[in-house]
Design a protein around this motif. Structure first.
Motif, mmCIF file in Angstrom:
data_model
loop_
_atom_site.group_PDB
_atom_site.id
_atom_site.type_symbol
_atom_site.label_atom_id
_atom_site.label_comp_id
_atom_site.label_asym_id
_atom_site.label_seq_id
_atom_site.Cartn_x
_atom_site.Cartn_y
_atom_site.Cartn_z
ATOM 1 N N ILE A 66 0.868 -1.180 0.000
ATOM 2 C CA ILE A 66 0.000 0.000 0.000
ATOM 3 C C ILE A 66 0.913 1.242 0.000
ATOM 4 C CG2 ILE A 66 -1.988 -1.134 1.054
ATOM 5 C CD1 ILE A 66 -1.163 0.216 3.728
ATOM 6 N N ALA A 67 0.295 2.421 -0.160
ATOM 7 C CA ALA A 67 1.096 3.631 -0.411
ATOM 8 C C ALA A 67 2.163 3.918 0.651
ATOM 9 C CB ALA A 67 0.178 4.839 -0.583
ATOM 10 N N THR A 68 1.780 3.843 1.927
ATOM 11 C CA THR A 68 2.761 4.181 2.971
ATOM 12 C C THR A 68 3.919 3.184 2.956
ATOM 13 O OG1 THR A 68 1.283 3.019 4.477
ATOM 14 C CG2 THR A 68 1.276 5.420 4.587
ATOM 15 N N GLU A 69 3.600 1.921 2.723
ATOM 16 C CA GLU A 69 4.644 0.885 2.665
ATOM 17 C C GLU A 69 5.561 1.122 1.460
ATOM 18 O OE1 GLU A 69 1.903 -2.766 4.491
ATOM 19 O OE2 GLU A 69 2.099 -2.535 2.326
ATOM 20 N N GLN A 80 11.093 -6.529 -3.628
ATOM 21 C CA GLN A 80 9.788 -6.007 -3.198
ATOM 22 C C GLN A 80 9.093 -6.979 -2.244
ATOM 23 O OE1 GLN A 80 7.558 -5.004 -6.797
ATOM 24 N NE2 GLN A 80 8.158 -2.860 -6.590
ATOM 25 N N GLN A 81 9.174 -8.257 -2.565
ATOM 26 C CA GLN A 81 8.470 -9.229 -1.716
ATOM 27 C C GLN A 81 9.095 -9.323 -0.332
ATOM 28 O OE1 GLN A 81 8.120 -12.814 -4.115
ATOM 29 N NE2 GLN A 81 6.217 -12.063 -5.019
ATOM 30 N N ALA A 82 10.425 -9.271 -0.286
ATOM 31 C CA ALA A 82 11.102 -9.335 1.021
ATOM 32 C C ALA A 82 10.759 -8.097 1.848
ATOM 33 C CB ALA A 82 12.615 -9.436 0.823
ATOM 34 N N TYR A 83 10.731 -6.942 1.169
ATOM 35 C CA TYR A 83 10.422 -5.707 1.887
ATOM 36 C C TYR A 83 8.971 -5.716 2.368
ATOM 37 C CZ TYR A 83 10.649 -0.950 3.479
ATOM 38 O OH TYR A 83 10.622 0.155 4.294
ATOM 39 N N MET A 84 8.083 -6.182 1.492
ATOM 40 C CA MET A 84 6.661 -6.189 1.847
ATOM 41 C C MET A 84 6.405 -7.076 3.062
ATOM 42 S SD MET A 84 3.310 -6.551 -0.518
ATOM 43 C CE MET A 84 2.724 -8.206 -0.390
ATOM 44 N N LYS A 85 7.104 -8.195 3.123
ATOM 45 C CA LYS A 85 6.925 -9.118 4.243
ATOM 46 C C LYS A 85 7.244 -8.403 5.570
ATOM 47 C CE LYS A 85 8.114 -13.752 5.585
ATOM 48 N NZ LYS A 85 9.206 -14.688 5.677
ATOM 49 N N LYS A 86 8.354 -7.679 5.532
ATOM 50 C CA LYS A 86 8.794 -6.961 6.726
ATOM 51 C C LYS A 86 7.826 -5.833 7.102
ATOM 52 C CE LYS A 86 13.006 -6.185 5.675
ATOM 53 N NZ LYS A 86 14.363 -5.823 5.379
ATOM 54 N N VAL A 87 7.545 -4.991 6.100
ATOM 55 C CA VAL A 87 6.758 -3.783 6.379
ATOM 56 C C VAL A 87 5.295 -4.136 6.676
ATOM 57 C CG1 VAL A 87 6.082 -3.098 4.010
ATOM 58 C CG2 VAL A 87 6.608 -1.334 5.708
ATOM 59 N N ARG A 88 4.779 -5.199 6.044
ATOM 60 C CA ARG A 88 3.388 -5.592 6.259
ATOM 61 C C ARG A 88 3.163 -6.092 7.693
ATOM 62 N NH1 ARG A 88 -0.371 -6.606 2.479
ATOM 63 N NH2 ARG A 88 0.566 -4.708 1.626
ATOM 64 N N ALA A 89 4.187 -6.754 8.215
ATOM 65 C CA ALA A 89 4.073 -7.230 9.601
ATOM 66 C C ALA A 89 3.820 -6.043 10.530
ATOM 67 C CB ALA A 89 5.345 -7.974 10.005
ATOM 68 N N TRP A 90 4.487 -4.945 10.252
ATOM 69 C CA TRP A 90 4.295 -3.745 11.067
ATOM 70 C C TRP A 90 2.944 -3.084 10.780
ATOM 71 C CZ3 TRP A 90 4.406 -1.482 15.264
ATOM 72 C CH2 TRP A 90 4.165 -0.108 15.389
ATOM 73 N N ASP A 140 -1.586 0.042 11.863
ATOM 74 C CA ASP A 140 -2.835 0.549 11.261
ATOM 75 C C ASP A 140 -3.941 -0.498 11.238
ATOM 76 O OD1 ASP A 140 -1.623 2.925 10.902
ATOM 77 O OD2 ASP A 140 -1.253 2.698 8.763
ATOM 78 N N TYR A 141 -3.599 -1.716 10.819
ATOM 79 C CA TYR A 141 -4.634 -2.749 10.693
ATOM 80 C C TYR A 141 -5.223 -3.106 12.059
ATOM 81 C CZ TYR A 141 -7.023 -7.037 9.445
ATOM 82 O OH TYR A 141 -7.977 -8.002 9.288
ATOM 83 N N ALA A 142 -4.345 -3.298 13.051
ATOM 84 C CA ALA A 142 -4.813 -3.641 14.394
ATOM 85 C C ALA A 142 -5.720 -2.558 14.947
ATOM 86 C CB ALA A 142 -3.614 -3.845 15.325
ATOM 87 N N TYR A 143 -5.405 -1.332 14.622
ATOM 88 C CA TYR A 143 -6.228 -0.213 15.074
ATOM 89 C C TYR A 143 -7.554 -0.168 14.308
ATOM 90 C CZ TYR A 143 -7.883 4.588 15.359
ATOM 91 O OH TYR A 143 -8.667 5.681 15.517
ATOM 92 N N LEU A 144 -7.479 -0.286 12.972
ATOM 93 C CA LEU A 144 -8.669 -0.113 12.141
ATOM 94 C C LEU A 144 -9.683 -1.227 12.295
ATOM 95 C CD1 LEU A 144 -7.062 1.233 8.845
ATOM 96 C CD2 LEU A 144 -8.555 2.491 10.400
ATOM 97 N N LYS A 145 -9.220 -2.426 12.526
ATOM 98 C CA LYS A 145 -10.184 -3.532 12.542
ATOM 99 C C LYS A 145 -11.175 -3.417 13.713
ATOM 100 C CE LYS A 145 -7.253 -7.132 14.651
ATOM 101 N NZ LYS A 145 -7.823 -7.162 15.995
#
Ligand code: CA
Length: 370
Positions: free
Chosen positions: A132-135, A348-358, A363-368
């Motif tokens: 996503i954009a921020t990532e 990209q996939q390695a970075y996404m794995k790292k950044v998505r965990a955060w 954001d996700y933990a808050y939004l859900k």
């Protein structure tokens, strides 16, 4: 009065005297050195910027207008950039060639429009089920994305920079409801980038059409469906009048536009102008994400109040699962075909794995729950 107070008063008197002298310097003094401006500080550079968009396109067109204004003011008129829109140069998808040849010093477009020149250009715009954009901004500016993009574009004599993000895009406008994956068979759809490749795998006939020709193409039946951006830009295009099914997105989670610069032209600029151009690009690119969010929010609200006939839908879990599967297969095929594709995809996939965990923890933990 003690000794320490006396010292303080003495120091303040010196500071004030320096400030008074500095403030009373005659107008036109050149900084603290008092030197005359060097020739590189007075030379005026005139550039032309070709863009994929027409002058009056909101948001995308606003980026370049803001960019040239900032450059003009910050450079004190030493770098003047003229925007040449697609209705003048007549080649909305020709920006890469324009800037590469030096006919235009700069361009504003989207990297995935050059997949016909080199497929790897796609990866610097967005990929289905990607970041996503921020990532993605984190990847570009801090995670090694800019370095990969430089490696890719330098062989063409080009510099490339993020040029504004739309945020997560809507999945497009369809005349008919898409109930199963079979409904994509023989569907003629305007959908660029990697997503176009994925839909081809499930039987759709995908093409790219410049933004200025989208409505006509849908109206004339040249295409049955299309995706453009999202509520920020779609409603004013009138697609809903012909294709009322409006699907949520999967294909462009963080579409980044692109500033392209001819490297030879850039190298001729003195260091301060180079820095001004870089700062102005970065600031206007990130500004577009805020503007897109704002316009999307306003227009999304309008759908409920002003466009009751629009049918907002989400593709079924089965459809999304199949698209994900085809996407993963295609990425694998691509990586096997071309070492540079492999390098970017893995990066990209390695970075996404790292950044998505955060993202999930923040954001996700808050939004859900909110
Ligand atoms: Ca799009």
């Amino acid at each position: 009065m003690n000794y320490r107070k006396l010292i303080n008063i003495f120091s303040m008197t010196i500071v004030c005297s320096i400030l008074i002298i500095a403030c009373n310097k005659p107008a036109g003094s050149q900084g603290s050195s008092g030197h005359s401006p060097s020739p590189s500080n007075t030379k005026v550079f005139k550039w032309k910027l070709a863009q994929t968009w027409k002058t009056n396109v909101p948001i995308f067109g606003d980026v370049t207008k803001k960019f040239v204004k900032i450059v003009n003011i910050m450079s004190n008129g030493r770098l003047i950039i003229k925007i040449v829109p697609s209705n003048i140069h007549k080649a909305p998808l020709g920006i890469f060639d324009f800037v590469k040849s030096g006919r235009y010093e700069m361009g504003h477009s989207a990297s995935y429009y050059w997949k016909g020149k080199n497929f790897n250009a796609i990866f610097f715009t967005t990929v289905p089920f990607g970041m996503i954009a921020t990532e993605q901004y984190a990847w570009f500016y801090y995670g090694g994305g800019m370095e990969l993009m430089e490696e890719f574009y330098s062989k063409y004599g080009l510099l490339s920079f993020p040029g504004g993000n739309t945020g997560n895009q809507m999945g497009g406008w369809f005349r008919k409801e898409i109930k199963t994956i079979e409904d994509f068979k023989n569907l003629k759809m305007r959908i660029p980038g990697f997503a176009g490749e994925v839909l081809t795998k499930v039987g759709a006939k995908t093409i790219n059409i410049p933004p200025g020709e989208l409505y006509q193409s849908l109206e004339r039946g040249l295409i049955d469906a299309l995706e453009w951006v999202g509520p920020s830009l779609d409603l004013q295009m009138g697609f809903h009048k012909i294709a009322p099914y409006y699907y949520t997105g999967w294909h462009e989670p963080a579409t980044e536009l692109q500033f392209l610069i001819n490297k030879k032209a850039f190298d001729k600029l003195p260091p301060d102008l180079k820095e001004i151009v870089i700062i102005a690009m970065k600031s206007t690119a990130y500004d577009m994400l805020s503007q897109s969010m704002h316009e999307s929010a306003i227009n999304w609200e309008k759908i409920k109040t002003e466009y009751p006939n629009i049918k907002v839908k989400t593709f079924s879990k089965e459809i999304i699962a199949r698209l994900k599967e085809e996407n993963a297969k295609l990425l694998k095929e691509r990586a096997a075909k071309d070492p540079f594709s492999k390098k970017i995809i893995e990066h990209q996939q390695a970075y996404m794995k790292k950044v998505r965990a955060w993202t999930k923890m923040s954001d996700y933990a808050y939004l859900k729950d909110n």
